[in-house]
Design an enzyme around this catalytic site. Structure first.
Site, PDB file in Angstrom:
ATOM      1  N   ASP A  61      -0.009   5.503   2.074  1.00 57.24           N
ATOM      2  CA  ASP A  61      -0.719   5.180   2.910  1.00 57.24           C
ATOM      3  C   ASP A  61      -0.600   5.485   4.372  1.00 57.24           C
ATOM      4  OD1 ASP A  61      -3.127   3.968   3.520  1.00 57.24           O
ATOM      5  OD2 ASP A  61      -2.118   2.044   3.944  1.00 57.24           O
ATOM      6  N   ARG A 114      -5.317   9.451  13.291  1.00 59.81           N
ATOM      7  CA  ARG A 114      -4.480   8.187  13.799  1.00 59.81           C
ATOM      8  C   ARG A 114      -3.266   8.394  14.387  1.00 59.81           C
ATOM      9  NH1 ARG A 114      -5.737   4.018   8.492  1.00 59.81           N
ATOM     10  NH2 ARG A 114      -8.054   4.156   8.555  1.00 59.81           N
ATOM     11  N   ASP A 173       0.705  -1.092   0.122  1.00 61.73           N
ATOM     12  CA  ASP A 173      -0.033  -0.006   0.066  1.00 61.73           C
ATOM     13  C   ASP A 173       0.819   1.209   0.022  1.00 61.73           C
ATOM     14  OD1 ASP A 173      -2.287  -1.496   0.001  1.00 61.73           O
ATOM     15  OD2 ASP A 173      -2.488  -1.730   2.395  1.00 61.73           O
ATOM     16  N   ASP A 195       2.219   0.850  10.458  1.00 62.49           N
ATOM     17  CA  ASP A 195       0.908  -0.079  10.556  1.00 62.49           C
ATOM     18  C   ASP A 195       1.499  -1.307  11.550  1.00 62.49           C
ATOM     19  OD1 ASP A 195      -0.527   1.334   8.866  1.00 62.49           O
ATOM     20  OD2 ASP A 195      -1.041  -0.321   7.599  1.00 62.49           O
TER      21      ASP A 195
END
EC number: 4.2.2.2
Length: 367
Positions: free
Chosen positions: A194, A250, A170, A198
């Site tokens: 992205d 986030r 991504d 993560d």
């Protein structure tokens, strides 16, 4: 002669400045002017859930001398060659480097990638760093920016696994899937396709500290998706980071798991600062939050997937000793059963939120 009260006040003030000038991670290694002679001491300095991470400590040094990249058959001296070896390695750089990877770089376990002493840039329009089913990885002192998507192609994952076809990625800066014991410290991350970090698919024992996140919308995702129950065991510490300028949301966004967010400094966000779904436990402690000017963006928190406020009422989201400015506010919920979330090796001192700007002043790559 100064009055006893004035002297006492000055002593008190100096004590405050002294205790808060460096966070415990930086105090562990940066105070030694000869740190370059004992690089592996860094592995003793992590705190929080990733404090047991050893990276390449005890192994050989491997020096990156070339910015070239061959995803299938990397040559000695390149970053990919060192990162994919089976042996324990502490990876350093011979000089300043701009590395544009042709395919995602799979980092094998028991590795430290240590950019200290060089100006190391990864990304630059190519894919970036990927970890899967590994443990004991330290990433320190790297500029990671401009990470882009990748196409389906063959990649050397490790010496033991060999070359395998890898699905398109991504465009995250750092991806961790089913990773245990990882420490991401003192990196500068921005402007990727992205996310910047993560942490998913059963990863746990992670500390993300002293990083600078900026010029990016979706910063940090913790937890794979709302149906992946294995992330209930996820434990992540997010400490001493600088979020912003121009960080949208986030910071982090969690699904399931336990996340301790401590002594971070937040510039105004675009959507929200801390969010989550699927009943994560989020403990916010000693952070400094500066809200955007728009009245509808003042709330630090965002609960995702709740049909009503009452549907999330039992989620444990707590704010302790945080500092709020420009109208910022944190919506707490739930009741925490256990306040001692760390064992003795993981625990660290968390200052009041007013100290967070000072504690994060050296966040990102340190010259």
């Amino acid at each position: 002669m100064a009055s006893p009260c004035l002297i006492a006040f000055l002593v008190f003030l100096c004590a405050i400045v002294s205790c808060c000038s460096d966070n415990p991670i930086d105090s562990c290694w940066r105070g030694d002017s000869n740190w370059g002679q004992n690089r592996m001491k860094l592995a003793d300095c992590a705190v929080g859930f990733g404090s047991s991470t050893m990276g390449g400590k005890g192994g050989d040094f491997y020096t990156v001398t070339s910015a070239d990249d061959n995803p299938v058959n990397p040559t000695p001296g390149t970053l990919r060659y060192g990162a994919t070896r089976e042996k324990t390695l502490w990876i350093i750089f011979s000089q300043n480097m701009n590395i544009k990877l042709k395919m995602p770089l799979y980092v094998a376990g028991h590795k430290t990638i240590d950019g200290r002493g060089a100006d190391v840039h990864l990304g630059n329009g190519g894919p970036c760093l990927f970890m899967r089913k590994v443990s004991h990885v330290i990433l320190h002192g790297l500029h990671i920016h401009g990470c882009n998507t990748s196409v389906l192609g063959d990649v050397l994952v490790s010496e033991s696994i060999g070359v395998v076809p890898v699905h398109a990625q991504d465009g995250d800066a750092i991806t961790m899937r089913n990773v245990t014991n990882a420490w991401i410290d003192h990196n500068s991350l921005s402007d990727c396709s992205d996310g910047l970090i993560d942490v998913t698919l059963g990863s746990t024992g992670i500390t993300i500290s002293n990083n600078h996140f900026f010029n990016h919308h979706k910063v940090m995702l913790l937890g794979h998706d709302d149906t992946y129950d294995d992330d209930k065991s996820m434990k992540v510490t997010v400490a001493f980071n600088q979020f912003g300028p121009n960080a949208g949301q986030r910071m982090p966004r969690a699904r399931y798991g336990l996340v301790h967010v401590a002594n971070n400094n937040y510039d105004p966000w675009n959507i929200y600062a801390i969010g989550g779904s699927s009943n994560p436990t989020i403990l916010s402690e000693g952070n400094s939050f500066t809200a955007p000017n728009e009245n509808y963006k003042k709330e630090v928190t965002k609960r995702i997937g709740c049909e009503s406020t009452s549907a999330c009422a039992n989620w444990v989201w707590r704010s302790t000793r945080d500092a709020f400015s420009n109208g910022a506010y944190f919506v707490s919920s739930g009741k925490i059963e256990e306040t001692n979330i760390y064992n003795s090796n993981e625990a660290f001192k968390v200052e009041n939120g007013n100290a967070a700007p000072q504690l994060t002043k050296n966040a990102g790559v340190v010259a």
